[in-house]
Design an enzyme around this catalytic site. Structure first.
Site, PDB file in Angstrom:
ATOM      1  CG  ASP A 130      -2.139   1.311   1.185  1.00 39.17           C
ATOM      2  OD1 ASP A 130      -2.249   1.703   0.199  1.00 39.17           O
ATOM      3  OD2 ASP A 130      -2.540   1.223   2.633  1.00 39.17           O
ATOM      4  CG  PHE A 132       1.819   7.864   2.278  1.00 38.73           C
ATOM      5  CD1 PHE A 132       0.551   8.018   2.854  1.00 38.73           C
ATOM      6  CD2 PHE A 132       2.910   8.934   3.488  1.00 38.73           C
ATOM      7  CE1 PHE A 132       0.394   9.083   4.165  1.00 38.73           C
ATOM      8  CE2 PHE A 132       2.843   9.374   3.750  1.00 38.73           C
ATOM      9  CZ  PHE A 132       1.471   9.701   4.934  1.00 38.73           C
ATOM     10  CG  HIS A 137      -4.309  10.670   3.481  1.00 35.12           C
ATOM     11  ND1 HIS A 137      -4.944   9.971   3.337  1.00 35.12           N
ATOM     12  CD2 HIS A 137      -3.592   9.819   3.348  1.00 35.12           C
ATOM     13  CE1 HIS A 137      -5.183   9.600   4.557  1.00 35.12           C
ATOM     14  NE2 HIS A 137      -3.713   8.724   4.589  1.00 35.12           N
ATOM     15  NE  ARG A 146       3.908  11.967  10.230  1.00 34.61           N
ATOM     16  CZ  ARG A 146       3.609  11.199   9.451  1.00 34.61           C
ATOM     17  NH1 ARG A 146       3.040   9.692  10.962  1.00 34.61           N
ATOM     18  NH2 ARG A 146       2.781  11.486   8.612  1.00 34.61           N
ATOM     19  CD  GLU A 203      -6.102   4.850   5.475  1.00 29.40           C
ATOM     20  OE1 GLU A 203      -5.503   5.755   5.646  1.00 29.40           O
ATOM     21  OE2 GLU A 203      -5.887   3.462   4.731  1.00 29.40           O
ATOM     22  CD  GLU A 205      -5.332   2.665   0.313  1.00 22.64           C
ATOM     23  OE1 GLU A 205      -4.896   2.665  -0.327  1.00 22.64           O
ATOM     24  OE2 GLU A 205      -5.241   3.192   1.400  1.00 22.64           O
ATOM     25  CG  ASP A 237      -5.453   0.424   4.183  1.00 26.13           C
ATOM     26  OD1 ASP A 237      -5.651  -0.799   4.334  1.00 26.13           O
ATOM     27  OD2 ASP A 237      -4.799   1.141   4.097  1.00 26.13           O
ATOM     28  NE  ARG A 241      -7.639   6.399   9.524  1.00 26.19           N
ATOM     29  CZ  ARG A 241      -6.776   6.173   8.496  1.00 26.19           C
ATOM     30  NH1 ARG A 241      -5.397   5.705   8.687  1.00 26.19           N
ATOM     31  NH2 ARG A 241      -7.589   6.946   7.233  1.00 26.19           N
ATOM     32  CD  GLN A 244      -2.818   4.258  10.607  1.00 23.43           C
ATOM     33  OE1 GLN A 244      -3.943   4.249  10.914  1.00 23.43           O
ATOM     34  NE2 GLN A 244      -2.416   5.140   9.506  1.00 23.43           N
ATOM     35  CE1 TYR A 248       2.280   6.560  13.844  1.00 20.74           C
ATOM     36  CE2 TYR A 248       3.659   6.952  12.011  1.00 20.74           C
ATOM     37  CZ  TYR A 248       3.536   7.422  13.195  1.00 20.74           C
ATOM     38  OH  TYR A 248       2.714   8.638  12.665  1.00 20.74           O
ATOM     39  CE  LYS A 257      -3.270   2.177   7.346  1.00 17.61           C
ATOM     40  NZ  LYS A 257      -3.959   2.982   6.832  1.00 17.61           N
ATOM     41  CB  THR A 261      -7.355  -4.486   2.869  1.00 13.55           C
ATOM     42  OG1 THR A 261      -6.589  -4.378   3.741  1.00 13.55           O
ATOM     43  CG2 THR A 261      -8.058  -3.994   1.032  1.00 13.55           C
ATOM     44  CB  THR A 354      -6.221   7.857   1.869  1.00 10.20           C
ATOM     45  OG1 THR A 354      -6.208   6.612   2.741  1.00 10.20           O
ATOM     46  CG2 THR A 354      -6.979   8.428   2.363  1.00 10.20           C
ATOM     47  CD  GLU A 368      -6.895  12.833   4.238  1.00  6.66           C
ATOM     48  OE1 GLU A 368      -6.896  11.537   3.967  1.00  6.66           O
ATOM     49  OE2 GLU A 368      -6.677  14.173   4.055  1.00  6.66           O
TER      50      GLU A 368
HETATM   51  O1  LIG Z   1       0.626   9.303   7.804  1.00  6.91           O
HETATM   52  C1  LIG Z   1       0.540   8.214   8.565  1.00  6.91           C
HETATM   53  O2  LIG Z   1       1.603   7.746   9.209  1.00  6.91           O
HETATM   54  C2  LIG Z   1       0.275   7.291   7.780  1.00  6.91           C
HETATM   55  C3  LIG Z   1      -1.162   7.225   6.858  1.00  6.91           C
HETATM   56  C4  LIG Z   1      -2.195   6.243   6.218  1.00  6.91           C
HETATM   57  O3  LIG Z   1      -2.780   5.787   7.063  1.00  6.91           O
HETATM   58  C5  LIG Z   1      -0.885   5.914   5.835  1.00  6.91           C
HETATM   59  C6  LIG Z   1      -1.757   4.869   4.666  1.00  6.91           C
HETATM   60  O4  LIG Z   1      -2.503   3.717   4.784  1.00  6.91           O
HETATM   61  C7  LIG Z   1      -1.281   5.079   3.436  1.00  6.91           C
HETATM   62  C8  LIG Z   1      -2.397   5.703   3.049  1.00  6.91           C
HETATM   63  O5  LIG Z   1      -3.281   5.078   2.363  1.00  6.91           O
HETATM   64  O6  LIG Z   1      -2.188   6.744   2.159  1.00  6.91           O
HETATM   65 CA    CA Z   2      -3.828   2.880   2.988  1.00  9.03          CA
HETATM   66 MG    MG Z   3      -6.151  -3.021   5.235  1.00  5.26          MG
END
Ligand SMILES: O=C(O)/C=C/C(=O)CC(=O)CC(=O)O
Ligand code: CA
Ligand code: MG
Length: 419
Positions: A130, A132, A137, A146, A203, A205, A237, A241, A244, A248, A257, A261, A354, A368
Site C-alpha cells: 500500500d 501513500f 492525505h 506529527r 480509506e 483508495e 484499506d 486509527r 495505528q 506504528y 490495517k 481490506t 488514500t 481527515e
Molecule cells: O501518516 C501516517 O502516519 C499514516 C497514514 C496512513 O494511514 C497511511 C496509509 O495507509 C497509506 C495511505 O492510505 O495513504
Molecule cells: Ca492506506
Molecule cells: Mg487494510
C-alpha cells in the site's frame, strides 16, 4: 458512429461495451468459479466462449487461461494477450457482429444476469503493498500525527512511500468486516487501552493489479511499467486509527490495517481507461532519473464514498474525490517497488494510498473528514466521527465519456461488532 452492443446498456451503466472489465464469478452457488466480463446487466462467461473456440487469435487460441478459478494465468500473458482478449470480446458483443448475437444457444449458455451471479476475488493475491501517494492525505495525516512543522517528511517528495500490507485478509466487496480489537494510546500514566477499536475508519483508495511482473534482481524500467499493470480496482484499506497511532512507530502500519481490506470485483483495464488519461501533477523537486517518466499520466476517475448508517435505509455521500489527485503515478510506484531487485508477480496488488483532494469535501477518510474526531459529520439526521457497528461503507468510481461511462461498480463492506 459510437461503438454499440446488441445487449441493451443504459447511459448510466458502468459497464458499456467501451469498458469490458474482467472478474471471477459463479453463475450458480454450486458452480466452479470462472472468468467473466461485465456487459450492461449481464456477465459474459469467458470459459464458455473459450470452450466454443472463439478466442482464436495468436495469443489466446488453445490457451486454458479462461478455464481457471482466478485471472492470474491470463495476467501473466501480458498486454498483447490482454488486447487480443478485449478485441475478441468487443467484437463478439458488438451490435454488428452475428456470431453471438444470432446464436441463441450460445447466448443462453454464456450470458448470465448479473443479479444472479456471485462475484469472487478476481485474483490470487500473493503480495499486497500500500502506497501513500496523495500529498493532501500525507499532509493532513502528518499534521494530526506529527504536528504542522514536519507534516510531510522530505523523503515523501523523493520516493513513493509504502508499507507491505497483508494479502490474506483482502476480501471482495460485500464481505462483512469485523471490528478489530487491539491496543490504543495510553492516557497519561495508565496502561494502554485494550478492546474494540474506537476509531474505525475507511480509506478511499484504488489499486493496480500487476501483470507479468519481473524476475528477482531485474527491475522494471519506469517507462515500461505500464505493460505490467493490467488494470485498476476500487479498494478500501479499513484502518483502526487508535491502534495505528499507537503501534506504528518505528516500523509502520501493522494490526491497525491487517484485519481487512476490501476490493471491488471488476478489474477495469488500462486499455479501457486510456480515453480518460490526463497529465499527472508536476513534481517538484524533479524525481531521480529512475523515477522520471517520459509521459507521466493519471486518469480522470470520479470517486465517491457513501455511508449507510446502522439501521437506516438511505445512504449519505460523505466525500467526492478523483484518482487524478495522486502525486506519484501507478507506474512510478511499480518501478520504485522493483528498483532494489524485488520481484512482482502476476496478481500482486499495489494500493495507491488514500486519495484525498485539496478541499475538505474531497478528503478520503474519516480521520481527515472529522479531523481525528474533533468534529462530527452529519448523516441523515444522525452523526459520525468514526464508523459504528452496522454502518455500511460504499465506494463507487467512474470515468465519464461522451454518452457513456467507464465505471468500477461499487466496493462495499458492513461493520460487524467485535466478538
Ligand atoms: O501518516 C501516517 O502516519 C499514516 C497514514 C496512513 O494511514 C497511511 C496509509 O495507509 C497509506 C495511505 O492510505 O495513504
Ligand atoms: Ca492506506
Ligand atoms: Mg487494510
Amino acid at each position: 458512429m459510437a461503438l454499440k452492443s446488441f445487449i441493451e446498456v443504459g447511459p448510466d451503466s458502468h459497464f458499456p461495451i467501451q469498458n469490458l472489465p474482467f472478474g471471477i464469478f459463479k453463475p450458480e452457488p454450486t458452480s466452479p468459479p470462472r472468468p467473466g466480463v461485465a456487459i450492461g446487466d449481464y456477465v459474459l462467461d469467458l470459459s464458455t466462449i473459450s470452450v466454443s473456440g472463439l478466442f482464436d487469435g495468436p495469443f489466446l487460441s488453445g490457451s486454458d487461461c479462461f478455464l481457471q478459478p482466478n485471472l492470474n494465468k491470463f495476467l501473466a500473458l501480458g498486454r498483447p494477450a490482454w488486447k487480443e482478449a478485449r478485441a475478441t470480446v468487443q467484437n463478439l458483443l458488438s451490435a454488428d457482429e452475428g456470431k453471438l448475437r444470432d446464436n441463441p444457444n450460445l447466448r443462453e449458455k454464456s450470458l448470465v444476469p448479473m443479479s444472479k451471479v456471485e462475484m469472487l476475488l478476481p485474483i490470487a493475491i500473493g503480495d499486497y503493498t500500500d502506497f501513500f501517494s496523495s500529498m493532501h492525505h500525507a499532509r493532513n495525516c502528518g499534521i494530526m500525527f506529527r504536528g504542522p512543522e514536519n507534516a510531510i517528511n522530505p523523503n515523501w517528495f523523493q520516493l513513493p512511500i509504502a508499507y507491505h500490507g497483508r494479502s490474506s485478509s483482502i476480501v471482495v466487496s460485500g464481505t462483512d468486516i469485523i471490528r478489530p480489537r487491539g491496543q490504543g494510546h495510553p492516557n497519561g500514566n495508565s496502561p494502554p487501552y485494550f478492546g474494540p477499536s474506537r476509531k474505525l475508519d475507511f480509506e478511499l483508495e484504488m489499486a493496480a493489479v500487476v501483470g507479468p511482473g519481473n524476475e528477482l534482481g531485474k527491475p522494471v524500467d519506469v517507462n515500461e511499467a505500464g505493460d505490467h499493470i493490467f488494470g485498476l480496482v476500487l479498494m478500501n484499506d479499513w484502518s483502526a486509527r487508535d491502534i495505528q497511532a499507537w503501534e506504528y512507530v518505528p516500523l509502520g502500519p501493522f494490526l491497525g490495517k491487517s484485519f481487512g481490506t476490501t476490493i471491488s470485483p471488476w478489474i477495469v483495464t488500462l486499455d479501457a481507461l486510456e480515453p480518460f488519461a490526463c497529465d499527472a501533477p508536476k513534481q517538484d523537486p524533479q524525481p531521480l532519473p529512475y523515477l522520471a517518466e517520459k509521459i507521466s499520466k493519471n486518469y480522470d476517475i470520479s470517486l465517491e464514498v457513501q455511508i449507510k448508517p446502522a439501521g437506516q435505509e438511505d445512504s449519505c455521500v460523505v466525500t467526492r474525490s478523483n484518482f487524478n489527485h495522486l502525486y506519484w503515478t501507478v507506474t512510478q510506484q511499480l518501478a520504485h517497488h522493483t528498483i532494489n531487485g524485488c520481484n512482482l508477480r502476476p496478481g500482486d496488488l499495489l494500493g495507491t494510498g488514500t486519495i484525498s483532494g485539496p478541499e475538505p469535501e474531497s478528503y478520503g477518510c474519516l480521520l481527515e473528514l472529522t479531523w481525528n474526531g474533533q468534529k462530527s459529520l452529519s448523516l441523515n439526521g444522525t452523526t459520525r466521527k468514526f464508523l459504528e457497528d452496522g454502518d455500511e461503507v460504499v465506494f463507487s468510481g467512474c470515468s465519464k465519456g461522451d454518452g457513456y461511462k467507464v465505471g468500477f461498480g461499487t466496493c462495499s463492506g458492513k461493520i460487524l461488532p467485535s466478538p
